[in-house]
Design a protein around this motif. Structure first.
Motif, PDB file in Angstrom:
ATOM      1  N   LEU A  35      23.234   7.619  -7.360  1.00  0.00           N
ATOM      2  CA  LEU A  35      21.937   7.413  -7.990  1.00  0.00           C
ATOM      3  C   LEU A  35      21.381   6.045  -7.629  1.00  0.00           C
ATOM      4  CD1 LEU A  35      19.656   8.127  -9.962  1.00  0.00           C
ATOM      5  CD2 LEU A  35      21.113   7.288 -11.807  1.00  0.00           C
ATOM      6  N   THR A  36      22.185   5.015  -7.777  1.00  0.00           N
ATOM      7  CA  THR A  36      21.740   3.657  -7.483  1.00  0.00           C
ATOM      8  C   THR A  36      21.419   3.504  -6.007  1.00  0.00           C
ATOM      9  OG1 THR A  36      23.068   2.833  -9.304  1.00  0.00           O
ATOM     10  CG2 THR A  36      22.364   1.224  -7.683  1.00  0.00           C
ATOM     11  N   ARG A  37      22.303   3.999  -5.157  1.00  0.00           N
ATOM     12  CA  ARG A  37      22.093   3.911  -3.711  1.00  0.00           C
ATOM     13  C   ARG A  37      20.813   4.631  -3.316  1.00  0.00           C
ATOM     14  NH1 ARG A  37      27.248   5.089  -0.566  1.00  0.00           N
ATOM     15  NH2 ARG A  37      27.560   3.029  -1.397  1.00  0.00           N
ATOM     16  N   ASN A  38      20.597   5.813  -3.863  1.00  0.00           N
ATOM     17  CA  ASN A  38      19.388   6.580  -3.571  1.00  0.00           C
ATOM     18  C   ASN A  38      18.140   5.814  -4.011  1.00  0.00           C
ATOM     19  OD1 ASN A  38      17.807   8.781  -2.748  1.00  0.00           O
ATOM     20  ND2 ASN A  38      18.027   9.800  -4.709  1.00  0.00           N
ATOM     21  N   LEU A  39      18.198   5.208  -5.182  1.00  0.00           N
ATOM     22  CA  LEU A  39      17.062   4.420  -5.655  1.00  0.00           C
ATOM     23  C   LEU A  39      16.741   3.283  -4.693  1.00  0.00           C
ATOM     24  CD1 LEU A  39      17.834   4.189  -9.480  1.00  0.00           C
ATOM     25  CD2 LEU A  39      15.925   5.391  -8.415  1.00  0.00           C
ATOM     26  N   VAL A  40      17.760   2.539  -4.288  1.00  0.00           N
ATOM     27  CA  VAL A  40      17.549   1.398  -3.383  1.00  0.00           C
ATOM     28  C   VAL A  40      16.974   1.873  -2.050  1.00  0.00           C
ATOM     29  CG1 VAL A  40      18.700  -0.408  -2.038  1.00  0.00           C
ATOM     30  CG2 VAL A  40      19.269  -0.088  -4.453  1.00  0.00           C
ATOM     31  N   ALA A  57      14.666  -5.576  -6.963  1.00  0.00           N
ATOM     32  CA  ALA A  57      14.943  -5.841  -8.379  1.00  0.00           C
ATOM     33  C   ALA A  57      13.742  -5.476  -9.240  1.00  0.00           C
ATOM     34  CB  ALA A  57      15.334  -7.305  -8.577  1.00  0.00           C
ATOM     35  N   ALA A  58      12.562  -5.906  -8.801  1.00  0.00           N
ATOM     36  CA  ALA A  58      11.341  -5.626  -9.567  1.00  0.00           C
ATOM     37  C   ALA A  58      11.071  -4.122  -9.646  1.00  0.00           C
ATOM     38  CB  ALA A  58      10.154  -6.353  -8.939  1.00  0.00           C
ATOM     39  N   GLU A  59      11.203  -3.428  -8.532  1.00  0.00           N
ATOM     40  CA  GLU A  59      10.941  -1.983  -8.510  1.00  0.00           C
ATOM     41  C   GLU A  59      11.935  -1.194  -9.359  1.00  0.00           C
ATOM     42  OE1 GLU A  59       8.630   0.284  -7.179  1.00  0.00           O
ATOM     43  OE2 GLU A  59       7.454  -1.543  -7.025  1.00  0.00           O
ATOM     44  N   MET A  60      13.175  -1.649  -9.375  1.00  0.00           N
ATOM     45  CA  MET A  60      14.203  -0.941 -10.146  1.00  0.00           C
ATOM     46  C   MET A  60      14.256  -1.409 -11.594  1.00  0.00           C
ATOM     47  SD  MET A  60      17.270  -0.677  -7.333  1.00  0.00           S
ATOM     48  CE  MET A  60      18.422   0.010  -8.521  1.00  0.00           C
ATOM     49  N   GLY A  61      13.581  -2.509 -11.894  1.00  0.00           N
ATOM     50  CA  GLY A  61      13.595  -3.025 -13.261  1.00  0.00           C
ATOM     51  C   GLY A  61      14.933  -3.617 -13.649  1.00  0.00           C
ATOM     52  N   VAL A  62      15.594  -4.277 -12.684  1.00  0.00           N
ATOM     53  CA  VAL A  62      16.891  -4.897 -12.945  1.00  0.00           C
ATOM     54  C   VAL A  62      16.828  -6.372 -12.570  1.00  0.00           C
ATOM     55  CG1 VAL A  62      18.153  -2.739 -12.556  1.00  0.00           C
ATOM     56  CG2 VAL A  62      17.836  -4.321 -10.652  1.00  0.00           C
ATOM     57  N   ALA A  63      17.819  -7.130 -13.021  1.00  0.00           N
ATOM     58  CA  ALA A  63      17.906  -8.545 -12.679  1.00  0.00           C
ATOM     59  C   ALA A  63      18.236  -8.697 -11.191  1.00  0.00           C
ATOM     60  CB  ALA A  63      18.979  -9.230 -13.528  1.00  0.00           C
ATOM     61  N   GLN A  64      17.813  -9.812 -10.625  1.00  0.00           N
ATOM     62  CA  GLN A  64      18.040 -10.055  -9.203  1.00  0.00           C
ATOM     63  C   GLN A  64      19.516  -9.968  -8.807  1.00  0.00           C
ATOM     64  OE1 GLN A  64      15.310 -12.056  -7.155  1.00  0.00           O
ATOM     65  NE2 GLN A  64      16.520 -12.263  -5.308  1.00  0.00           N
ATOM     66  N   PRO A  65      20.463 -10.519  -9.595  1.00  0.00           N
ATOM     67  CA  PRO A  65      21.870 -10.396  -9.191  1.00  0.00           C
ATOM     68  C   PRO A  65      22.352  -8.943  -9.105  1.00  0.00           C
ATOM     69  CG  PRO A  65      21.632 -12.119 -10.836  1.00  0.00           C
ATOM     70  CD  PRO A  65      20.307 -11.409 -10.752  1.00  0.00           C
ATOM     71  N   VAL A  66      21.842  -8.093  -9.973  1.00  0.00           N
ATOM     72  CA  VAL A  66      22.205  -6.666  -9.937  1.00  0.00           C
ATOM     73  C   VAL A  66      21.692  -6.048  -8.638  1.00  0.00           C
ATOM     74  CG1 VAL A  66      21.869  -4.415 -11.048  1.00  0.00           C
ATOM     75  CG2 VAL A  66      22.260  -6.453 -12.446  1.00  0.00           C
ATOM     76  N   ALA A  67      20.425  -6.316  -8.317  1.00  0.00           N
ATOM     77  CA  ALA A  67      19.854  -5.786  -7.086  1.00  0.00           C
ATOM     78  C   ALA A  67      20.582  -6.353  -5.868  1.00  0.00           C
ATOM     79  CB  ALA A  67      18.366  -6.115  -7.016  1.00  0.00           C
ATOM     80  N   SER A  68      20.920  -7.613  -5.928  1.00  0.00           N
ATOM     81  CA  SER A  68      21.608  -8.262  -4.812  1.00  0.00           C
ATOM     82  C   SER A  68      22.953  -7.594  -4.531  1.00  0.00           C
ATOM     83  CB  SER A  68      21.789  -9.744  -5.110  1.00  0.00           C
ATOM     84  OG  SER A  68      22.344 -10.397  -4.004  1.00  0.00           O
ATOM     85  N   ALA A  72      23.784  -5.533  -1.211  1.00  0.00           N
ATOM     86  CA  ALA A  72      24.940  -5.954  -0.415  1.00  0.00           C
ATOM     87  C   ALA A  72      25.868  -4.774  -0.133  1.00  0.00           C
ATOM     88  CB  ALA A  72      25.695  -7.076  -1.122  1.00  0.00           C
ATOM     89  N   ALA A  73      26.053  -3.901  -1.127  1.00  0.00           N
ATOM     90  CA  ALA A  73      26.898  -2.721  -0.934  1.00  0.00           C
ATOM     91  C   ALA A  73      26.268  -1.774   0.095  1.00  0.00           C
ATOM     92  CB  ALA A  73      27.122  -2.001  -2.259  1.00  0.00           C
TER      93      ALA A  73
END
Length: 162
Positions: A35-40, A57-68, A72-73
């Motif tokens: 789900l997360t990979r598909n979103l990114v 991060a902004a598009e997913m509505g999460v903090a930058q470290p989470v998106a980072s 990275a994955a």
């Protein structure tokens, strides 16, 4: 009290939209990682300009470290690559790799299979109408999202579009 809306209870029906979309997203993905990979991958693909980690991060509505971490994955798995911005050489942007495009295709195929199974008892007209409305809802949600972002900016206003 039942979670089911009562006939003629439009407000009760509309109260069920958010939870229904949440369940739909959870139940029709291949798991949290997928789900997360598909979103990114879709966020990077759908952006008409240059997408950054901050943009993800902004598009997913999460903090930058989470998106980072998520980006990275995806880079480690060969789905995304970092590139130099063509508009500003000091900025790093994200691009899909061929493997990333293939993974998006795999997700889309799985989602179509799930849609076809779930709606197997529907008429062709019901399936087409629901698909059109779902796509329209998704597209129109972009306007809502932009308005929400403007509300959060100093001096910004959803009413003026500034």
């Amino acid at each position: 009290m039942s979670d089911s809306p009562r006939p003629g209870d439009d407000e009760g029906l509309l109260d069920q939209v958010g939870p229904a979309l949440s369940r739909l997203r959870r139940r029709t993905s291949g798991g949290r990682g997928d789900l997360t990979r598909n979103l990114v991958l879709n966020v990077v693909h759908d952006d008409p300009g240059e997408m950054t980690v901050g943009g993800v991060a902004a598009e997913m509505g999460v903090a930058q470290p989470v998106a980072s971490r998520t980006v990275a994955a995806c880079i480690a798995d060969g789905l995304l690559r970092r590139a130099v911005s063509q508009a500003d050489g000091r900025r790093t942007v994200l691009e899909l790799t061929e493997a990333g495009e293939a993974e998006r295709g795999r997700f889309a195929s799985e989602q179509r299979e799930a849609f076809e199974f779930i709606t197997a008892g529907w008429t062709a007209a019901e399936r087409d109408q629901f698909a059109r409305f779902l796509i329209r809802y998704s597209q129109d949600s972009s306007d809502w999202s932009r308005r929400q972002a403007l509300k959060g900016r100093p001096g910004g206003s959803a009413a003026t579009g500034a």
